[in-house]
Scaffold this active site. Structure first.
Site, PDB file in Angstrom:
ATOM      1  N   GLU A 127       0.857  -1.187   0.000  1.00 30.84           N
ATOM      2  CA  GLU A 127       0.000   0.000   0.000  1.00 30.84           C
ATOM      3  C   GLU A 127       0.888   1.229   0.000  1.00 30.84           C
ATOM      4  O   GLU A 127       2.105   1.131   0.174  1.00 30.84           O
ATOM      5  CB  GLU A 127      -0.932  -0.018   1.221  1.00 30.84           C
ATOM      6  N   HIS A 249      -9.071   9.547   4.143  1.00 25.88           N
ATOM      7  CA  HIS A 249      -8.708   8.555   3.128  1.00 25.88           C
ATOM      8  C   HIS A 249      -9.005   9.170   1.761  1.00 25.88           C
ATOM      9  O   HIS A 249     -10.058   9.785   1.568  1.00 25.88           O
ATOM     10  CB  HIS A 249      -9.517   7.273   3.325  1.00 25.88           C
ATOM     11  N   ARG A 296      -0.874   9.144   2.237  1.00 33.20           N
ATOM     12  CA  ARG A 296      -2.324   9.354   2.167  1.00 33.20           C
ATOM     13  C   ARG A 296      -2.749  10.822   2.182  1.00 33.20           C
ATOM     14  O   ARG A 296      -3.641  11.231   1.454  1.00 33.20           O
ATOM     15  CB  ARG A 296      -2.919   8.669   3.389  1.00 33.20           C
ATOM     16  N   HIS A 357     -11.323   9.245   7.954  1.00 34.02           N
ATOM     17  CA  HIS A 357     -11.075   7.803   8.008  1.00 34.02           C
ATOM     18  C   HIS A 357     -10.512   7.326   9.344  1.00 34.02           C
ATOM     19  O   HIS A 357     -10.902   6.269   9.838  1.00 34.02           O
ATOM     20  CB  HIS A 357     -10.096   7.460   6.886  1.00 34.02           C
ATOM     21  N   ARG A 392      -0.856   8.320   9.921  1.00 38.77           N
ATOM     22  CA  ARG A 392      -0.685   6.869  10.046  1.00 38.77           C
ATOM     23  C   ARG A 392      -0.364   6.225   8.705  1.00 38.77           C
ATOM     24  O   ARG A 392      -0.988   6.528   7.685  1.00 38.77           O
ATOM     25  CB  ARG A 392      -1.974   6.254  10.595  1.00 38.77           C
TER      26      ARG A 392
HETATM   27  P1  FAD Z   1     -13.283  -0.336  16.605  1.00 40.86           P
HETATM   28  O1  FAD Z   1     -13.061  -1.565  15.833  1.00 40.86           O
HETATM   29  O2  FAD Z   1     -13.855   0.832  15.903  1.00 40.86           O
HETATM   30  O3  FAD Z   1     -14.214  -0.719  17.834  1.00 40.86           O
HETATM   31  C1  FAD Z   1     -14.698   0.262  18.722  1.00 40.86           C
HETATM   32  C2  FAD Z   1     -15.683  -0.409  19.652  1.00 40.86           C
HETATM   33  O4  FAD Z   1     -16.077   0.478  20.690  1.00 40.86           O
HETATM   34  C3  FAD Z   1     -16.970  -0.850  18.958  1.00 40.86           C
HETATM   35  O5  FAD Z   1     -17.277  -2.142  19.446  1.00 40.86           O
HETATM   36  C4  FAD Z   1     -17.994   0.167  19.446  1.00 40.86           C
HETATM   37  O6  FAD Z   1     -19.307  -0.296  19.457  1.00 40.86           O
HETATM   38  C5  FAD Z   1     -17.484   0.391  20.862  1.00 40.86           C
HETATM   39  N1  FAD Z   1     -17.923   1.638  21.502  1.00 40.86           N
HETATM   40  C6  FAD Z   1     -17.707   2.908  21.104  1.00 40.86           C
HETATM   41  N2  FAD Z   1     -18.271   3.762  22.000  1.00 40.86           N
HETATM   42  C7  FAD Z   1     -18.837   3.003  22.968  1.00 40.86           C
HETATM   43  C8  FAD Z   1     -19.579   3.289  24.135  1.00 40.86           C
HETATM   44  N3  FAD Z   1     -19.855   4.545  24.543  1.00 40.86           N
HETATM   45  N4  FAD Z   1     -20.046   2.258  24.894  1.00 40.86           N
HETATM   46  C9  FAD Z   1     -19.798   0.980  24.542  1.00 40.86           C
HETATM   47  N5  FAD Z   1     -19.093   0.649  23.429  1.00 40.86           N
HETATM   48  C10 FAD Z   1     -18.621   1.656  22.663  1.00 40.86           C
HETATM   49  N6  FAD Z   1      -6.809  -0.287   9.396  1.00 40.86           N
HETATM   50  C11 FAD Z   1      -5.867  -1.131   8.995  1.00 40.86           C
HETATM   51  O7  FAD Z   1      -4.854  -1.317   9.679  1.00 40.86           O
HETATM   52  N7  FAD Z   1      -6.016  -1.804   7.806  1.00 40.86           N
HETATM   53  C12 FAD Z   1      -7.087  -1.642   7.003  1.00 40.86           C
HETATM   54  O8  FAD Z   1      -7.201  -2.273   5.975  1.00 40.86           O
HETATM   55  C13 FAD Z   1      -8.097  -0.733   7.410  1.00 40.86           C
HETATM   56  N8  FAD Z   1      -9.172  -0.514   6.629  1.00 40.86           N
HETATM   57  C14 FAD Z   1     -10.177   0.269   7.107  1.00 40.86           C
HETATM   58  C15 FAD Z   1     -11.342   0.416   6.368  1.00 40.86           C
HETATM   59  C16 FAD Z   1     -12.409   1.132   6.863  1.00 40.86           C
HETATM   60  C17 FAD Z   1     -13.668   1.281   6.048  1.00 40.86           C
HETATM   61  C18 FAD Z   1     -12.304   1.754   8.139  1.00 40.86           C
HETATM   62  C19 FAD Z   1     -13.448   2.546   8.705  1.00 40.86           C
HETATM   63  C20 FAD Z   1     -11.130   1.650   8.874  1.00 40.86           C
HETATM   64  C21 FAD Z   1     -10.073   0.906   8.367  1.00 40.86           C
HETATM   65  N9  FAD Z   1      -8.889   0.765   9.093  1.00 40.86           N
HETATM   66  C22 FAD Z   1      -7.924  -0.082   8.652  1.00 40.86           C
HETATM   67  C23 FAD Z   1      -8.764   1.335  10.429  1.00 40.86           C
HETATM   68  C24 FAD Z   1      -9.055   0.240  11.463  1.00 40.86           C
HETATM   69  O9  FAD Z   1     -10.111  -0.565  10.995  1.00 40.86           O
HETATM   70  C25 FAD Z   1      -9.423   0.805  12.810  1.00 40.86           C
HETATM   71  O10 FAD Z   1      -8.545   1.819  13.199  1.00 40.86           O
HETATM   72  C26 FAD Z   1      -9.384  -0.295  13.867  1.00 40.86           C
HETATM   73  O11 FAD Z   1     -10.163  -1.388  13.468  1.00 40.86           O
HETATM   74  C27 FAD Z   1      -9.881   0.257  15.189  1.00 40.86           C
HETATM   75  O12 FAD Z   1     -10.025  -0.799  16.087  1.00 40.86           O
HETATM   76  P2  FAD Z   1     -10.523  -0.504  17.559  1.00 40.86           P
HETATM   77  O13 FAD Z   1     -10.651  -1.801  18.227  1.00 40.86           O
HETATM   78  O14 FAD Z   1      -9.674   0.538  18.178  1.00 40.86           O
HETATM   79  O15 FAD Z   1     -11.961   0.185  17.341  1.00 40.86           O
HETATM   80  C1  SIN Z   2      -7.406   0.743   2.927  1.00 36.68           C
HETATM   81  O1  SIN Z   2      -7.620  -0.433   2.677  1.00 36.68           O
HETATM   82  O2  SIN Z   2      -7.137   1.598   2.089  1.00 36.68           O
HETATM   83  C2  SIN Z   2      -7.448   1.177   4.344  1.00 36.68           C
HETATM   84  C3  SIN Z   2      -6.197   0.792   4.966  1.00 36.68           C
HETATM   85  C4  SIN Z   2      -6.008   1.528   6.247  1.00 36.68           C
HETATM   86  O3  SIN Z   2      -6.801   2.381   6.622  1.00 36.68           O
HETATM   87  O4  SIN Z   2      -4.990   1.255   6.869  1.00 36.68           O
END
Ligand code: FAD
Ligand code: SIN
Length: 550
Positions: A127, A249, A296, A357, A392
């Protein structure tokens, strides 16, 4: 500390655990699974367990899985630091790149299936701003779905983790002992199915609440991500760092105003797709020598500039050199979604434009997830270890969730034998009962926050616009800052709070760096600004401090 709601802890149903985790994405579940062996664990999550950004991740997880000379930790570290534009914490990056490969292998051993070559070796893609092929992925472009599936399965398999869905946390419980020392002892939460308040007490409370996408009009994030954990931590006196660094993004699906802003993964450009403006010209080489594979923020701003100059609503991403079968095999979800919305990527370029993003900033932690508030820990996107600096690197976020989610276990274990004063929560019960607002009023205020942030604190910011946004956000806080105990009212308060913090930090940083671009200060200013902005609330006042870049 001021809690959003007035409540009397002794009158509410209370459950007690050793470890309480808020959020069920990659960070929260990685932490919960490791903690299970060490005490009682509960996970609280706002909707269904899978609802968060993790589920939607596409491109993959970055980790050094090829031997030298193809790749090395030093190269992954250098790519990460380069993207972070002088603000990455070197120690945090060392941890990320060195512990990452083991965590990916551990995830595989626990049942996650990533795509493999016919030889059985993991398939690795590339990427933007990565100098090696080091991204593992699942089912082509459904990496997040597979990670969420396998972690949810592991978390539920033994029955030892109490998972509470549809529970929205409202505030951290902060107690004072006889000497006046403050610590976090759990959370106040709203059960969104019964509408009733509940208390969950714990020795260690871990925020894993993800990002802030919902505060922007255009985002790739699901709507649950209203920045709750960050706002709660701020109210509890925790320090928040790097709040001005919000990543946009470059390529979200942009056909028509009513279609979803579905992400078109960066991996699509990694596999050779090109960006074209509305005259059909490839433009990225004019902005950066790495063209489509530039960092990015550079690609996002270049697209915004082309959109501005040509008056179009979007640019396009051209994959037409590939057959439908080739695209559908490598990016099945993207292909099917584009077709469902009337674009066949094998025949015509995909309309794309930038969208919010990812949040680089968040609750400031050390390398084991500890914050400045005893008993309160954080990991994943809501935390800020300094690992991403000002921007990032793609696919480092899922890796961060795995690596730092598991490291947070260390800080949690250190609290296991500590105790919480039984019920000396501060700042509660003093406020008036919340003001009830109609659904329409709450919904239109939510939209106003999103518009303000998109227009004035988005991809490109200027001092005047940021001031204007801040004034209006302050007015919204005055109107909506005393919520009734409903999910919509509480989320709105949190959105306003986080929007104020992003805007305040963006106003403070009078330079351009990484994802933060100021039209009135377009240059990097290392002499004054190679440092972090740290925001904290003390005695009800915002404190703006600075911390050296590590
Ligand atoms: P999340 O997975 O967002 O989980 C947050 C949790 O907190 C959820 O369960 C939510 O319900 C809960 N929550 C929030 N507020 C409350 C509350 N008040 N009470 C109770 N629960 C609550 N990153 C990569 O490294 N590679 C990728 O390919 C990539 N692609 C992406 C594509 C998309 C479309 C998106 C949106 C993001 C992408 N990212 C990618 C970024 C990555 O997915 C996220 O940064 C990462 O998954 C965040 O994980 P997390 O566990 O911190 O939060
Ligand atoms: C993507 O697949 O372009 C998202 C990857 C990321 O947010 O790290």
């Amino acid at each position: 500390m001021t809690s959003l709601l007035a409540f009397d802890p002794s009158s509410l149903p209370t459950e007690t655990f050793d470890f309480l985790i808020i959020g069920s994405g990659v960070a929260g579940l990685s932490c919960a699974i490791e903690l299970e062996a060490h005490g009682s664990v509960a996970v609280l999550t706002k909707e269904a367990m899978s609802e968060g950004s993790t589920q939607w991740a596409q491109g993959g997880i970055a980790a050094v899985l090829s031997p030298e000379p193809l790749d090395s930790s030093a190269l992954h570290q250098s790519d990460t630091m380069q993207a972070g534009a002088g603000l990455c914490d070197r120690e945090a990056v060392d941890v990320l790149v060195n512990e990452g490969p083991h965590r990916v292998r551990q995830l595989i051993a626990r049942g996650a299936h990533f795509d493999t070559e016919p030889s059985g070796e993991l398939k690795l893609t590339r990427e933007a701003a990565h100098r090696a092929r080091r991204i593992v992925h699942a089912q082509g472009d459904s990496t997040g779905r597979e990670v969420q599936r396998s972690l949810s399965h592991s978390a539920l398999a033994s029955g030892g983790i109490a998972v509470h869905e549809n529970v929205v946390t409202v505030d951290f419980l902060i107690s004072e002992d006889d000497s006046g020392a403050r610590r976090c002892c759990g959370v106040l939460a709203l059960d969104s199915q019964t509408g009733k308040l509940r208390i969950f007490r714990a020795k260690a409370t871990i925020a894993a609440t993800g990002g802030i996408g919902a505060i922007y009009k255009v985002t790739t994030n699901p709507p649950v991500l209203t920045g709750d954990g960050m706002a709660m931590a701020f109210r509890a006196g925790a320090a928040l760092m790097d709040m001005e660094f919000v990543q946009f993004h470059p390529t979200a699906f942009a056909k028509g105003p009513n279609n979803p802003k579905f992400l078109i993964s960066e991996a699509v450009r990694g596999e050779g797709a090109t960006l074209l403006n509305n005259k059909g010209e490839r433009f990225m080489a004019r902005y950066h020598p790495d063209a489509e594979l530039a960092p990015r923020d550079v690609v996002s701003r270049a697209i915004a500039q082309e959109i501005l100059e040509t008056g179009a609503d979007y640019v396009t991403l051209d994959l037409t050199a590939n057959t439908a079968q080739e695209i559908a095999a490598r990016f099945p979800k993207i292909y099917a979604t584009c077709v469902a919305y009337g674009i066949d990527p094998a025949r015509e370029p995909i309309p794309v434009s930038p969208a919010e993003h990812y949040m680089m900033g968040g609750i400031r932690t050390d390398l084991n997830g500890a914050t400045n508030v005893v008993g309160l820990l954080a990991c994943g996107e809501c935390a800020c270890t300094g690992v991403h600096g000002a921007n990032r690197l793609a696919s480092n976020s899922m890796l961060e969730g795995l690596v730092f989610g598991i490291r947070t276990v260390r800080a949690a274990m250190a609290l296991k034998n500590s105790s919480c004063p039984p019920s000396r929560e501060t700042g509660n019960g003093k406020r008036q009962t919340g003001v009830a607002r109609s659904d329409d009023e709450l919904a239109s205020a939510r939209v106003r926050v999103q518009e303000l942030m998109w227009q004035y604190a988005g991809l490109v910011r200027g001092g005047e616009g940021l001031q204007r946004a801040l004034r209006e956000l302050d007015e919204l806080q005055t109107r909506f800052g005393n919520p009734a105990p409903t999910r919509a009212a509480i989320e709105l308060c949190n959105m306003i709070c986080v929007a104020q913090l992003v805007t305040r930090a963006a106003l403070e940083r009078t330079e351009s760096r990484g994802a933060h671009f100021r039209t009135d200060f377009p240059n990097l200013d290392d002499a004054d600004w190679q440092r972090h902005i740290v925001l904290r609330q003390s005695d009800g006042e915002l404190q703006i401090e600075s911390a050296p870049a590590g």
